[in-house]
Design an enzyme around this catalytic site. Structure first.
Site, PDB file in Angstrom:
ATOM      1  N   ARG A 170      56.530 -11.647  41.162  1.00  0.00           N
ATOM      2  CA  ARG A 170      56.659 -12.791  40.246  1.00  0.00           C
ATOM      3  C   ARG A 170      55.369 -12.999  39.460  1.00  0.00           C
ATOM      4  NH1 ARG A 170      60.291 -16.899  41.171  1.00  0.00           N
ATOM      5  NH2 ARG A 170      58.789 -18.527  40.724  1.00  0.00           N
ATOM      6  N   ARG A 174      47.700  -8.096  34.420  1.00  0.00           N
ATOM      7  CA  ARG A 174      47.515  -7.570  33.058  1.00  0.00           C
ATOM      8  C   ARG A 174      46.043  -7.332  32.761  1.00  0.00           C
ATOM      9  NH1 ARG A 174      48.892 -13.389  31.393  1.00  0.00           N
ATOM     10  NH2 ARG A 174      51.097 -12.925  31.632  1.00  0.00           N
ATOM     11  N   ARG A 245      61.843 -22.829  53.444  1.00  0.00           N
ATOM     12  CA  ARG A 245      60.509 -23.428  53.436  1.00  0.00           C
ATOM     13  C   ARG A 245      60.634 -24.799  52.808  1.00  0.00           C
ATOM     14  NH1 ARG A 245      56.831 -22.333  56.850  1.00  0.00           N
ATOM     15  NH2 ARG A 245      55.018 -22.731  55.529  1.00  0.00           N
ATOM     16  N   ARG A 276      48.145 -26.175  46.832  1.00  0.00           N
ATOM     17  CA  ARG A 276      47.680 -26.471  45.482  1.00  0.00           C
ATOM     18  C   ARG A 276      47.610 -27.966  45.233  1.00  0.00           C
ATOM     19  NH1 ARG A 276      52.844 -23.282  42.719  1.00  0.00           N
ATOM     20  NH2 ARG A 276      54.429 -24.338  43.932  1.00  0.00           N
ATOM     21  N   GLU A 296      49.859 -30.315  47.757  1.00  0.00           N
ATOM     22  CA  GLU A 296      51.109 -29.699  48.201  1.00  0.00           C
ATOM     23  C   GLU A 296      50.884 -28.945  49.503  1.00  0.00           C
ATOM     24  OE1 GLU A 296      53.137 -27.898  44.878  1.00  0.00           O
ATOM     25  OE2 GLU A 296      54.112 -26.456  46.198  1.00  0.00           O
ATOM     26  N   TYR A 344      65.856 -17.269  45.309  1.00  0.00           N
ATOM     27  CA  TYR A 344      64.614 -17.818  44.756  1.00  0.00           C
ATOM     28  C   TYR A 344      64.739 -17.846  43.225  1.00  0.00           C
ATOM     29  CZ  TYR A 344      59.437 -18.355  44.654  1.00  0.00           C
ATOM     30  OH  TYR A 344      58.141 -18.785  44.471  1.00  0.00           O
ATOM     31  N   ASP A 346      64.617 -19.262  39.339  1.00  0.00           N
ATOM     32  CA  ASP A 346      63.909 -20.128  38.392  1.00  0.00           C
ATOM     33  C   ASP A 346      64.955 -20.983  37.675  1.00  0.00           C
ATOM     34  OD1 ASP A 346      61.311 -19.299  38.890  1.00  0.00           O
ATOM     35  OD2 ASP A 346      61.498 -17.560  37.573  1.00  0.00           O
TER      36      ASP A 346
HETATM   37  N1  UDP Z   1      50.602 -16.200  44.809  1.00  0.00           N
HETATM   38  C1  UDP Z   1      49.357 -15.872  45.327  1.00  0.00           C
HETATM   39  N2  UDP Z   1      48.258 -16.566  44.937  1.00  0.00           N
HETATM   40  C2  UDP Z   1      48.331 -17.569  44.038  1.00  0.00           C
HETATM   41  C3  UDP Z   1      49.595 -17.900  43.489  1.00  0.00           C
HETATM   42  C4  UDP Z   1      50.714 -17.201  43.908  1.00  0.00           C
HETATM   43  O1  UDP Z   1      49.242 -14.970  46.144  1.00  0.00           O
HETATM   44  O2  UDP Z   1      47.288 -18.180  43.740  1.00  0.00           O
HETATM   45  C5  UDP Z   1      51.777 -15.444  45.262  1.00  0.00           C
HETATM   46  C6  UDP Z   1      52.362 -16.017  46.533  1.00  0.00           C
HETATM   47  O3  UDP Z   1      52.797 -14.941  47.324  1.00  0.00           O
HETATM   48  C7  UDP Z   1      53.531 -16.801  46.026  1.00  0.00           C
HETATM   49  C8  UDP Z   1      54.013 -15.956  44.850  1.00  0.00           C
HETATM   50  O4  UDP Z   1      52.802 -15.445  44.304  1.00  0.00           O
HETATM   51  O5  UDP Z   1      54.525 -16.934  47.006  1.00  0.00           O
HETATM   52  C9  UDP Z   1      54.791 -16.702  43.804  1.00  0.00           C
HETATM   53  O6  UDP Z   1      54.040 -17.788  43.330  1.00  0.00           O
HETATM   54  P1  UDP Z   1      54.635 -18.836  42.316  1.00  0.00           P
HETATM   55  O7  UDP Z   1      53.486 -19.624  41.823  1.00  0.00           O
HETATM   56  O8  UDP Z   1      55.508 -18.138  41.356  1.00  0.00           O
HETATM   57  O9  UDP Z   1      55.513 -19.727  43.292  1.00  0.00           O
HETATM   58  P2  UDP Z   1      56.325 -21.063  42.960  1.00  0.00           P
HETATM   59  O10 UDP Z   1      55.684 -21.693  41.771  1.00  0.00           O
HETATM   60  O11 UDP Z   1      57.755 -20.640  42.748  1.00  0.00           O
HETATM   61  O12 UDP Z   1      56.156 -21.867  44.187  1.00  0.00           O
END
Ligand code: UDP
Length: 367
Positions: A170, A174, A245, A276, A296, A344, A346
């Protein structure tokens, strides 16, 4: 007699209701919560739209879906560019030249690629089997240890070596100085929050809040049911329990106009208990005097908590496919959304799935 009893007023249920009511069908939407919108719900606090169930940033490459949501709200030009804090170090996300430059002092893409190649030497991962191997083989141990491992294990409560590789896909990787988290063509936050979208989607449809499906399921009040709750709950856990979760938020109103300078700041080390901090005003470039933040915390789902994420590991995926077989034999029920389809998803994909379900229904009726 209703045509559809729609259980859950989140995106799947609300879009389905809007489309079917518009086609002259009689729908009843119920929700066990006291508000509409599912986890997209936003609430005004101190003049700030607070994403009550976690940050929702709309992004899509599907022009039809983008046009669709823009009928219900005006979207701003917010671009998600989270930063990650690891100890006293701060990095830009997703993994891009800003991240690599800060981590290794490199300046050009070829220097960054050489550094990653150096990091990968000796790892010998040919076919990544899990998230840890996938992450290591993409970015090497430095980025993995500082920005992925702690965050991911906090978020999922499982070791990276036990999680599927696709979760990390996800996140883009880049070699440009581009901090845009998403690669989608369209992105933004609805000006004034998400709740208005649901008010408009559900206008003209009968709605009962604070109403649990269990109160109605034995009454034959609709020809068909659209169920967007947990699929295992629908079948009364007959095949066993799926795992989810959950997320817990600690919200605070602070007497400052700018707490962290960004909407999303990830805390990627294992020793900080939250994953976060969201500062909601920055989603809408707010200029209010105060601010609202949410820490969170990720948690295993237990009865009474809100389920947020399906856990797509081996055990749960196999169990879900058994439930999906049961679901397939129920021609009177449509399962939808993150919980009903155990996916999962979006937001744009949920809307697409709801529109597809409407189309399938219309076809069936014609046959
Ligand atoms: N992830 C990570 N570090 C970060 C942010 C995301 O390793 O700082 C990884 C982590 O495995 C997470 C996945 O990327 O489960 C997807 O993150 P995303 O932010 O897309 O999750 P969401 O916003 O759906 O909770």
């Amino acid at each position: 007699m209703y045509d559809y009893l729609i259980v859950g007023s989140g995106l799947f249920g609300a879009v389905f209701a809007y489309e079917m009511t518009g086609r002259g069908r009689r729908c009843l939407v119920i929700d066990r919560r006291s508000h509409i919108g599912g986890n997209c719900y936003t609430e005004l606090v101190e003049g700030i739209n607070v994403h009550k169930y976690g940050a929702h940033i709309f992004h899509t490459s599907d022009r039809e879906i983008w046009d669709y949501v823009n009928r219900f709200a005006e979207f701003n030009n917010y671009i998600n560019s989270p930063v990650a804090i690891y100890g006293d170090e701060l990095y830009n996300l997703p993994f891009n030249m800003n991240t690599f430059s800060k981590m290794w002092g490199v300046k050009t893409p070829s220097e960054a690629k050489a550094k990653i190649a150096e990091q990968l030497a000796g790892l010998n991962i040919t076919k990544p089997e899990n998230l840890e191997e996938q992450a290591l083989s993409l970015v090497g141990p430095d980025v993995y240890e500082k920005l992925i491992k702690g965050y991911t294990e906090k978020q999922w409560g499982r070791k990276c070596s036990e999680l599927p590789a696709f979760i990390i896909k996800r996140l883009p990787l880049r070699f440009t100085y581009d901090n845009n988290y998403f690669t989608d063509r369209f992105q933004g936050i609805p000006i004034g929050g998400y709740t208005q979208i649901f008010e408009k989607l559900l206008k003209g449809t009968e709605l009962r809040l604070d109403t649990d499906y269990s109160a109605l399921k034995n009454e034959k009040i609709a020809k068909k049911t659209v169920f967007t709750g947990c699929i295992d709950e629908f079948f009364e856990y007959g095949l066993g329990r799926l795992e989810y979760r959950s997320v817990r938020f600690e919200n605070e109103i602070l007497d400052t106009d700018n707490f962290q300078g960004n909407a999303v700041v990830n805390y990627t080390s294992a020793d900080i208990p939250y994953t976060r901090i969201i500062e909601h005003k920055h989603f809408e470039f707010g200029t209010q005097r105060s601010t609202v933040i949410s820490r969170e915390y990720s948690a295993e789902w237990c009865s009474g908590a809100e389920p947020y994420y399906p856990i797509n590991d081996g055990r749960n995926t196999a169990l879900y496919s058994e439930y999906a077989k049961l679901a397939g034999s129920r021609r009177d029920v449509i399962f939808g959304g993150r919980l009903g389809m155990y996916r999962y998803f979006d937001m744009d994909k949920v809307i697409r799935a709801a529109l597809d379900a409407v189309e399938a229904e219309m076809k069936q009726r014609m046959e």
